[in-house]
Design a protein around this motif. Structure first.
Motif, PDB file in Angstrom:
ATOM      1  N   TRP A   1       0.804  -1.124   0.441  1.00  0.00           N
ATOM      2  CA  TRP A   1       0.417   0.051  -0.302  1.00  0.00           C
ATOM      3  C   TRP A   1       0.906   1.273  -0.021  1.00  0.00           C
ATOM      4  O   TRP A   1       1.814   1.276   0.425  1.00  0.00           O
ATOM      5  CB  TRP A   1      -0.749  -0.362   1.246  1.00  0.00           C
ATOM      6  CG  TRP A   1      -1.981  -0.909   1.087  1.00  0.00           C
ATOM      7  CD1 TRP A   1      -2.119  -2.088   2.183  1.00  0.00           C
ATOM      8  CD2 TRP A   1      -3.168  -1.240   0.845  1.00  0.00           C
ATOM      9  NE1 TRP A   1      -2.766  -3.320   1.452  1.00  0.00           N
ATOM     10  CE2 TRP A   1      -3.721  -2.712   0.967  1.00  0.00           C
ATOM     11  CE3 TRP A   1      -4.599  -0.616   0.125  1.00  0.00           C
ATOM     12  CZ2 TRP A   1      -5.736  -2.717   0.735  1.00  0.00           C
ATOM     13  CZ3 TRP A   1      -5.175  -0.236  -0.342  1.00  0.00           C
ATOM     14  CH2 TRP A   1      -5.764  -1.807   0.331  1.00  0.00           C
ATOM     15  N   PHE A   2       0.461   2.348  -0.913  1.00  0.00           N
ATOM     16  CA  PHE A   2       1.020   3.382  -0.222  1.00  0.00           C
ATOM     17  C   PHE A   2       0.321   4.630  -0.215  1.00  0.00           C
ATOM     18  O   PHE A   2      -0.916   4.731  -0.368  1.00  0.00           O
ATOM     19  CB  PHE A   2       1.529   4.069  -2.328  1.00  0.00           C
ATOM     20  CG  PHE A   2       3.398   2.736  -2.493  1.00  0.00           C
ATOM     21  CD1 PHE A   2       3.893   2.740  -2.183  1.00  0.00           C
ATOM     22  CD2 PHE A   2       2.008   1.956  -3.223  1.00  0.00           C
ATOM     23  CE1 PHE A   2       5.133   2.298  -2.628  1.00  0.00           C
ATOM     24  CE2 PHE A   2       3.205   1.459  -3.548  1.00  0.00           C
ATOM     25  CZ  PHE A   2       4.674   1.138  -3.527  1.00  0.00           C
ATOM     26  N   CYS A   3       1.115   5.553   0.367  1.00  0.00           N
ATOM     27  CA  CYS A   3       0.270   6.376   0.697  1.00  0.00           C
ATOM     28  C   CYS A   3       0.000   8.114  -0.362  1.00  0.00           C
ATOM     29  O   CYS A   3      -0.771   8.453   0.212  1.00  0.00           O
ATOM     30  CB  CYS A   3       0.506   7.547   2.438  1.00  0.00           C
ATOM     31  SG  CYS A   3       1.313   6.244   3.200  1.00  0.00           S
ATOM     32  N   THR A   4       1.071   8.421  -1.260  1.00  0.00           N
ATOM     33  CA  THR A   4       0.500   9.497  -1.745  1.00  0.00           C
ATOM     34  C   THR A   4       0.872   8.677  -3.457  1.00  0.00           C
ATOM     35  O   THR A   4       1.624   7.506  -3.263  1.00  0.00           O
ATOM     36  CB  THR A   4       1.508  10.013  -1.988  1.00  0.00           C
ATOM     37  OG1 THR A   4       3.013  10.079  -1.810  1.00  0.00           O
ATOM     38  CG2 THR A   4       1.557  10.691  -0.532  1.00  0.00           C
ATOM     39  N   ILE A   5       1.009   9.272  -4.662  1.00  0.00           N
ATOM     40  CA  ILE A   5       1.649   9.083  -6.336  1.00  0.00           C
ATOM     41  C   ILE A   5       2.923   9.029  -6.019  1.00  0.00           C
ATOM     42  O   ILE A   5       4.102   8.292  -6.229  1.00  0.00           O
ATOM     43  CB  ILE A   5       0.709   9.583  -6.722  1.00  0.00           C
ATOM     44  CG1 ILE A   5      -0.543   8.899  -7.527  1.00  0.00           C
ATOM     45  CG2 ILE A   5       1.813   9.412  -8.036  1.00  0.00           C
ATOM     46  CD1 ILE A   5      -1.913  10.269  -7.437  1.00  0.00           C
TER      47      ILE A   5
END
Length: 217
Positions: A200-204
Motif C-alpha cells: 500500500w502507498f500513501c501518495t502517488i
C-alpha cells in the motif's frame, strides 16, 4: 417508467427508508436489480456473486454466480416490478421486497434454488429455502460457499488497513509493478498480497519513487 411512491416508509427506529418504486426490471445479479431508475437489493435473500464459483458433487468447478444471474434474467428481465422499500444499504441501494404480477420475486428466486434466505436480516424465506433444499434444485445440487463468506474472503487485501494510504501497489503476473488509485477501473477488484511484494502507498509520489507506474485506467 420510474415512479416514486408518494410517501417514504417509516422504519421501526423512526428513520425513513427510500420510497418504494416500480418499473421495468433489469437484472444486475441474482439479488440486485435496476427497477425503473433505481438500484434495488432484494430484501431477505442472498445470491452468489457473479464471479463466484461452486463445486458439483463430482468435484467439478462451475460458474454458479454467472448461472444464477442468467436464470434470474430469464425469469424477470423486462417485466414490470412493484417494490416496497425496507431500508437503504451502505452502497446506496434501495433494499426492497418486489413482486411481478403479485409474485414475490425473493420467494420465487429462493424457491428455485437460485439464492438463500438471508437470515442475518430476515427469516421470511427460510421455508422457501428448505423446500428447495429438499427438492435438491438449483444451487442445492452443488457445494456452495455461503455468499457472505465468499464476499469476506474476496475482500481480504482489498480494503486499506490505513485510511490515509489507499493506493494499491499491485504486481502483475509478468512482474510489472502497477499502482491503482481509488476511482480507477480495476481499483475495487485489486487485492494486495504483501507476501508477494505488493504493498500500500500513501501518495502517488511514494509509489513512483518505489518503482511502481500508474495504471492506465
Amino acid at each position: 417508467m420510474f415512479c416514486l411512491w408518494a410517501a417514504a416508509l417509516a422504519l421501526p427506529n423512526g428513520s425513513f427508508a427510500a420510497p418504494g418504486l416500480s418499473g421495468t426490471v433489469r437484472v444486475i445479479d441474482g439479488d440486485t436489480l435496476d427497477v425503473g431508475g433505481g438500484r434495488v437489493r432484494l430484501f431477505g435473500i442472498d445470491a452468489p456473486e457473479t464471479d463466484q464459483m461452486c463445486t458439483t458433487e463430482q468435484g467439478q468447478s462451475w460458474a454458479c454466480g454467472a448461472w444464477v444471474t442468467d436464470q434470474v434474467t430469464t425469469l424477470f428481465a423486462g417485466r414490470q416490478a412493484h417494490c416496497v422499500a425496507v431500508d437503504t444499504d451502505r452502497y446506496g441501494r434501495i433494499v426492497a421486497q418486489c413482486d411481478v404480477r403479485g409474485q414475490d420475486m425473493g420467494e420465487a428466486i429462493v424457491s428455485a434454488g437460485l439464492a438463500f434466505a438471508y437470515r442475518k436480516y430476515s427469516n421470511r424465506y427460510v421455508f422457501a429455502e428448505k423446500g428447495a433444499a429438499v427438492r435438491d434444485v438449483g444451487l442445492h445440487a452443488s457445494r456452495v460457499q455461503n455468499p457472505s463468506q465468499f464476499r469476506q474472503t474476496r475482500a481480504v487485501g482489498r480494503i486499506p488497513p490505513d485510511r490515509n494510504c489507499k493506493i494499491k501497489g499491485n504486481i502483475s503476473r509478468k512482474g510489472t509493478r502497477i499502482f491503482h488509485v481509488p476511482g480507477q477501473l480495476y481499483y475495487e477488484r485489486t487485492g494486495i498480497r504483501p507476501e508477494t511484494g505488493e504493498r500500500w502507498f500513501c501518495t502517488i509520489s511514494d509509489a513512483q519513487s518505489a518503482g511502481w507506474r500508474a495504471a492506465k485506467r
